[in-house]
Design an enzyme around this catalytic site. Structure first.
Site, PDB file in Angstrom:
ATOM      1  N   SER A 181     -18.385  11.659  20.571  1.00  0.00           N
ATOM      2  CA  SER A 181     -17.713  10.376  20.364  1.00  0.00           C
ATOM      3  C   SER A 181     -16.357  10.263  21.049  1.00  0.00           C
ATOM      4  O   SER A 181     -15.825   9.168  21.161  1.00  0.00           O
ATOM      5  CB  SER A 181     -17.555  10.098  18.872  1.00  0.00           C
ATOM      6  OG  SER A 181     -16.756  11.096  18.288  1.00  0.00           O
ATOM      7  N   HIS A 209     -23.894   8.157  17.284  1.00  0.00           N
ATOM      8  CA  HIS A 209     -23.450   7.180  18.287  1.00  0.00           C
ATOM      9  C   HIS A 209     -24.564   6.792  19.256  1.00  0.00           C
ATOM     10  O   HIS A 209     -24.319   6.040  20.204  1.00  0.00           O
ATOM     11  CB  HIS A 209     -22.237   7.716  19.061  1.00  0.00           C
ATOM     12  CG  HIS A 209     -20.971   7.650  18.271  1.00  0.00           C
ATOM     13  ND1 HIS A 209     -20.168   6.535  18.236  1.00  0.00           N
ATOM     14  CD2 HIS A 209     -20.383   8.566  17.460  1.00  0.00           C
ATOM     15  CE1 HIS A 209     -19.124   6.761  17.449  1.00  0.00           C
ATOM     16  NE2 HIS A 209     -19.230   7.989  16.964  1.00  0.00           N
ATOM     17  N   LYS A 240     -22.659   2.395  12.145  1.00  0.00           N
ATOM     18  CA  LYS A 240     -22.101   2.040  13.454  1.00  0.00           C
ATOM     19  C   LYS A 240     -22.909   0.868  14.031  1.00  0.00           C
ATOM     20  O   LYS A 240     -22.687  -0.273  13.642  1.00  0.00           O
ATOM     21  CB  LYS A 240     -22.080   3.275  14.348  1.00  0.00           C
ATOM     22  CG  LYS A 240     -21.242   4.426  13.736  1.00  0.00           C
ATOM     23  CD  LYS A 240     -21.136   5.617  14.627  1.00  0.00           C
ATOM     24  CE  LYS A 240     -20.617   6.851  13.903  1.00  0.00           C
ATOM     25  NZ  LYS A 240     -19.270   6.762  13.377  1.00  0.00           N
TER      26      LYS A 240
END
Ligand code: PLP
Length: 392
Positions: A181, A209, A240
């Site tokens: 990340s 992610h 996310k």
């Protein structure tokens, strides 16, 4: 007598002296391309709202309808008081979307790691862990009491060396973030899979992610590399790209069954809340039916990276919509972020200890929610501040 908390006051004072104390900004608006931050309207390049789903009307409506039917909270641990059909529906949809035998959800991605590692390995076992893995993997590994052997970042040859140098008669597990990340690079999963196969070692990837970002229509890193059926455990988060909050483990039925028996955050913590589950199910439905948001995210990210490189910024080696704007000096990064904020752009400075000394940066999080005008405005702000601070 000295106060029981005086050591904490001293630690906080030290953090402030070193400029490492985290001041948390207050948001007075929903997550989106634009935010009201500490009373100011700014363009948002800080959050993980990759697809703009955090404030999507379809997710909001699904959450409202589910609350009308099921209420707000699950009120208990699933294994004790029963599981709502809502949670099972989300797990079935996630499994179909990702092309795996089964999934199980947790309250967060962090909890998914805390559940999974100690359920699969214990004190006579070994975990081979990428040196840049996320804190939740590190904490899950520590909780398991297995020996932790770190291998050099994204380096399958070093992984092979570490395996050769580690004697054990116990179980072994390789674990890596899917997307890292801070730099936006992708783990070399096909090579890690080869090593895992050579040695018959369990392979686990944390795709926090990559979920909703990588692969066909956001199906994740396993789909991106066409490794279906080959990665034993895939961790994901719905906090996310999916726009809500929650964690998921995807893989073989037997692993999911085991986590329902031995994953401690499943057994000793209440389930995801009703609106979260309903919003996540709506997010899966959206991704299942169209690649539009994922395509827009990648279009925005490619455009932003191309223009930033043209402006003369060092944008590292990201392979994803995360763009590290490398500045080196931590104080410069903080000044840069403050000036961007004054110019109407909210993008965070990241420095030591989150990244190595001398590698401070602005971390830009691209999103499908940004319009062409938003991107243009952000790029103009970077250009202005870059010139002003002598970066470009
Ligand atoms: C690799 C990785 N795993 C897990 C998490 C935690 O996810 P959640 O916010 O759902 O707890 C994150 C979030 O920062 C992450 O980057």
């Amino acid at each position: 007598m000295e106060s029981k908390t005086s050591w904490i006051e001293a630690e906080i004072a030290r953090l402030k002296e070193q400029g490492l104390f985290t001041n948390i900004r207050t948001l007075e608006s929903p997550q989106g391309a634009w935010l009201t931050v500490d009373g100011k309207r700014v363009l948002n390049f800080s959050s993980n709202n990759y697809l703009g789903l955090a404030n999507d009307p379809r997710l909001i409506e699904a959450a409202k309808q589910a609350m009308d039917k099921y209420g707000v909270g699950p009120a208990a641990v699933r294994s004790i008081a029963g599981t709502m059909s809502l949670h099972l529906e989300l797990e079935r949809k996630l499994a179909a979307f990702k092309g795996v035998e089964a999934t199980v959800t947790f309250q967060s991605g962090f909890n998914a790691n805390l559940a999974t590692l100690p359920a699969l390995v214990g004190k006579d076992d070994v975990i081979f862990s990428d040196e840049l893995n996320h804190a939740s993997i590190i904490d899950g590994a520590r909780l398991s009491r297995a020996e932790i052997v770190r291998f050099a970042h994204a380096d399958p040859d070093d992984l092979r060396r570490q395996i050769a140098n580690t004697q054990t008669s116990g179980r072994r597990l390789i674990v890596s973030d899917g997307v890292f990340s801070m730099d936006g690079d992708i783990a070399p999963l096909p090579e890690l899979y080869k090593v895992a196969e050579e040695h018959n070692i369990l392979l686990m990837v944390d795709d926090a992610h990559g979920e909703g970002v990588l692969g066909r229509g956001g199906r994740g890193i396993v789909d991106h590399f066409d490794l279906h059926g080959k990665v034993d455990i895939e961790i994901g988060t719905m906090s996310k790209a999916f726009g809500a909050v929650g964690g998921v483990v995807a893989g073989k039925q037997v692993i999911v069954d085991w986590l329902r028996q031995r994953g401690r955050p499943f057994l000793f913590s209440s389930a995801m809340t009703v609106p979260d589950v309903a919003a996540c199910t709506a997010a899966v439905n959206i991704l299942q039916s169209s690649t539009e948001l994922v395509d827009k995210l990648w279009h925005n990210a490619e455009l932003f990276k191309r223009e930033m490189a043209t402006l003369g910024f060092d944008i590292g080696h990201s392979q994803t919509p995360i763009v590290p704007v490398m500045l080196g000096d931590a104080l410069l990064a903080q000044r840069f972020s403050r000036r961007l904020f004054e110019e109407g752009v909210f993008a965070m400075a990241i420095g030591y200890p989150t990244v190595p000394q001398g590698k401070a940066r602005i971390r830009v999080m691209n999103s499908a929610s940004h319009s062409p005008a938003d991107l243009e405005q952000a790029l103009a702000a970077f250009q202005t501040v870059g010139h002003e601070l002598g970066v470009t």
